[in-house]
Enzyme design. Structure first.
Site, PDB file in Angstrom:
ATOM      1  N   GLU A  97       0.829  -1.211   0.000  1.00  0.00           N
ATOM      2  CA  GLU A  97       0.000   0.000   0.000  1.00  0.00           C
ATOM      3  C   GLU A  97       0.864   1.261   0.000  1.00  0.00           C
ATOM      4  O   GLU A  97       0.529   2.257  -0.644  1.00  0.00           O
ATOM      5  CB  GLU A  97      -0.949  -0.005   1.190  1.00  0.00           C
ATOM      6  N   GLU A 107      -1.559  -2.405 -10.087  1.00  0.00           N
ATOM      7  CA  GLU A 107      -1.549  -3.543  -9.180  1.00  0.00           C
ATOM      8  C   GLU A 107      -0.449  -4.560  -9.506  1.00  0.00           C
ATOM      9  O   GLU A 107       0.277  -5.005  -8.622  1.00  0.00           O
ATOM     10  CB  GLU A 107      -2.921  -4.224  -9.156  1.00  0.00           C
TER      11      GLU A 107
END
Length: 771
Positions: free
Chosen positions: A197, A219
């Site tokens: 993150e 991602e």
């Protein structure tokens, strides 16, 4: 708001989740990711209700509102961002804070907010955050860009975490940890997800996606980055093996079924359903192949160019690849097909010895089976790392596909490579480090596989050789059982595992992985059709027992050697590796001699001073059955009944017991005071645990397992469609089952499909599963 999208409340704390399209549940907006804006946020609340008010960016002002019992906070984010990165949090929270000085000399206040009384469980997460920030500066040149960085942990969250700019919101499962409540796996996941993150600050936030079809741009790239971080923090070889195991178990299964889709999908009905292993893990593998193909130097300069050229932009895959094409002076058009073509290629490598001494001819072929919407497949660009056992001096490779003495690039259907200069008895080691996400088929006999397992200098292929041999035995054994025959064993495999145990001191984490057999779902995936989960279970159990009996003495010695009474718990990689090996040895001991092994497991359970060892022992006792199981489960429940995250482990463990009584027991556990179907973690642990981690009972021959899970999906769908849709993927491989089970799955899914009130999330997965 039980959907947990947009603005919702978790244990009295207001928070948000806006990716992918949750912001529209808060306010009207053009919520495509390429619509970027600056946000200036003012929050107000009653002092008694929300002493903490957080938003993206930097704090500007805070104070009381004159003449009222309210207070306010103002936040400003100087960086333009799409609305999916918007976040606010308000509630009564405790926190820990530490300063961090970036490589650019900026002092940043780091804070982790949790429910009051849990602050002492955040130390490892804070340490992981600081290590992540330093690593990103040193490896990718990415420094943090705000005055504060906040993490908030909540107990109700659909995913693992969310990278909102400057205000990451986490499922508390991936923040809270202590030796008494978290396993080594938990610690490793906290480290990886905190890093993931945070790394999104540049690969996702500063540079975002033009549209959701480009989701892998942030991602897949960020998964690659967090994998590299964890490899540097721990053992690179062990990390690679674990990542490949995860890829095969989840992504390969996805590619082989009705939910197959390209890394960059061309269409979707519900974007939440494309946060998949294909986008994340296979997306990371594509980045890894790119780095291998163009080299470390060109990859680094390509990343630098990408971060500089597209900072503040919403980018595309084409723009990303253009940076690497420019720095490497390579045409990446063919390589880009990895983003467009679904399915897992099968790479077959055969050897033909020719008369010249020390020479071998390798024939490499690739094939990709048709997938939904893509009946025709083109050859992919497949980098194949190669090495040899024994003396490699003087070995030469010739052929059109040869790029270097250690790399072959197959970009056609078939190619031939000639190897000369081999020493006597040398064996080629193919696809080293798992250099491409393919199914590898080799014409190696058992003796050669055992030779590679002991002599290969590549640790991945040493592990893979044993796995290949074990898988071969398990497949043959399963088919034999289905035909009315007996389960098979393999003396050579048992001897190799015994040798590994005796030599395990140098790398216990690697040894723990190497002596573990493929799982039941891995065996099912390799069989591919006419699958009987009961036969797989019996075949694997028989082989484990035979190996346990053969290595009992060595396993006992390893168990005792890796037992360090009184030593303080440390979550570092070396200590975790010793515990992993010790618990793998315990499993072998129980297989070799059930009575003494179970007594040892009970002793470990009662005396353990950390969750890793206690839970490993509890798992062994649960699968062994008998009075010790009930005693241990009750003791565990009594101790941890007020800790929801630990109770998740308790629920999941019982849901995975491969016994006929488990389904009724799962139904009973749904009435347990600690269980709540509205909490995603609870639902995933019990219902998801049964559907995903108990192949024999989910696939009961009478279909009751399918009926139960379908009923639970309908119940969950009315509350939280995202959680329901994820559990729905348990049915993705149903067409590979034997015919009788297929009929029962189709019946259960047909009844579910007839429900008119299903959400778009579940309807999308269901329709594709039945197509």
């Amino acid at each position: 708001n039980t959907k947990l999208m947009g603005l919702y409340r978790s244990n009295g704390v207001y928070c948000t989740q806006c990716e992918a399209d949750g912001f529209r549940r808060i306010s009207y907006f053009l919520d495509r990711p390429d619509v970027m804006a600056r946000y200036h946020v003012r929050l107000e609340a009653e002092k008694a209700d929300a002493p903490v008010l957080l938003a993206n960016g930097n704090p500007v002002e805070t104070g009381d509102i004159a003449g009222t019992t309210r207070h306010f906070a103002v936040w400003d984010d100087p960086h333009p961002k799409p609305c999916y990165l918007f976040a606010v949090v308000g509630g009564d929270l405790g926190s820990i804070r530490e300063p961090y000085v970036t490589s650019e000399g900026r002092t940043v206040e780091l804070a982790i907010y949790v429910e009051r009384g849990k602050e002492h469980l955040t130390g490892y997460a804070m340490d992981a955050l600081k290590r992540s920030m330093r690593w990103d500066e040193e490896v990718f040149g990415c420094a943090y860009d705000l005055d504060v960085f906040n993490i908030v942990a909540v107990s109700d969250f659909n995913m693992g975490a969310m990278e909102n700019k400057g205000l990451n919101i986490f499922n508390d499962k991936y923040v809270l940890a202590s030796p008494e409540t978290a396993t080594d796996t938990d610690y490793a996941q906290i480290e990886a997800i905190i890093a993931h993150e945070y790394f999104h600050n540049w690969t996702g936030n500063r540079i975002t996606c033009r549209d959701w079809f480009q989701l892998c741009l942030k991602e897949g790239l960020t998964v690659f980055r967090d994998q590299e971080f964890s490899s540097d923090m721990r053992s690179r070889a062990v990390k690679r093996i674990m990542d490949v195991r995860e890829l095969r178990s989840r992504q390969f299964a996805e590619d082989a079924g009705p939910l197959a889709h390209p890394v960059r999908p061309t269409a979707y009905r519900e974007i939440n359903n494309f946060y998949t292993s294909t986008v994340y893990e296979k997306g990371a593998e594509v980045i890894r192949m790119l780095k291998l193909l163009i080299g470390d130097a060109a990859f680094k300069t390509g990343m630098d160019l990408y971060l500089k050229r597209h900072d503040g932009n919403a980018a595309t895959i084409e723009q990303f690849l253009a940076c690497f094409a420019e720095t490497s002076q390579r045409d990446l058009t063919h390589f880009s097909q990895w983003y467009a073509q679904s399915g897992t290629p099968t790479l077959t490598i055969s050897r033909d010895n020719i008369p010249a001494a020390g020479t071998v001819t390798l024939t490499l072929k690739q094939e990709t089976r048709p997938t939904p919407g893509q009946p025709e497949k083109r050859p992919q660009v497949i980098p194949v790392m190669i090495g040899f056992t024994g003396d490699q001096a003087g070995i030469t490779l010739t052929g059109e596909a040869v790029v270097s003495p250690s790399l072959i690039v197959l970009d056609t259907v078939e190619t031939i490579v000639r190897v000369s200069g081999l020493s006597a008895g040398a064996v080629p080691s193919m696809l080293r480090g798992f250099s491409a996400p393919v199914n590898l088929v080799l014409d190696l006999d058992d003796k050669t596989l055992l030779q590679l397992a002991s002599e290969d200098s590549d640790p991945f292929n040493r592990w893979q050789s044993l796995q290949t041999l074990a898988m071969r035995v398990l497949q043959q054994s399963t088919r034999a059982l289905q035909s009315g025959g007996q389960a098979l064993t393999h003396d050579g495999l048992a001897v190799a595992i015994d040798r590994l145990l005796l030599d395990s001191a140098s790398d216990p984490a690697f040894a723990a992985l190497a002596i573990s057999l493929p799982g039941e779902q891995d065996i099912a995936r390799e069989l591919g059709e006419n699958i009987d989960p009961d036969a797989i279970f019996v075949a694997r159990k028989a082989l484990r027992k035979a190996i346990g009996q053969r290595v009992y003495t060595s396993a006992t010695r390893v168990y005792e050697t890796n037992t360090a009474p009184g030593a303080a718990y440390n979550p570092d990689a070396r200590s975790a590796g010793r515990r992993a090996l010790r618990n793998a040895a315990l499993d072998l001991i129980i297989q070799g001699e059930a009575h003494s092994g179970q007594a040892l497991a009970l002793q470990q359970f009662e005396n353990a001073d950390n969750m890793t060892d206690q839970f490993a022992a509890l798992a062994q006792l649960c699968h062994a059955g008998g009075a010790a199981r009930g005693k241990a489960l009750h003791a565990f429940e009594t101790r941890f009944q007020d800790n929801a995250l630990v109770m998740d482990k308790w629920f999941a463990l019982q849901a995975a017991i491969p016994e006929a009584s488990t389904l009724d027991h799962v139904r009973k556990l749904m009435t347990h005071p600690a269980f709540s179907i509205t909490n995603p973690n609870r639902a995933r642990s019990l219902i998801g645990g049964f559907a995903m981690s108990n192949p024999t009972q989910f696939n009961r021959v009478d279909g009751s397992g399918y009926a139960f899970v379908a009923q639970m999906i309908e119940m969950l769908d009315a509350r939280n469609p995202q959680v329901a849709a994820r559990i729905m993927t348990a049915f993705r491989s149903w067409r590979t089952l034997e015919q009788g089970r297929q009929i029962r799955v189709e019946d259960a899914l047909g009844r579910l499909s007839a429900k008119a009130t299903l959400s778009r999330d579940v309807r999308d997965i269901l329709d594709r599963t039945l197509a």
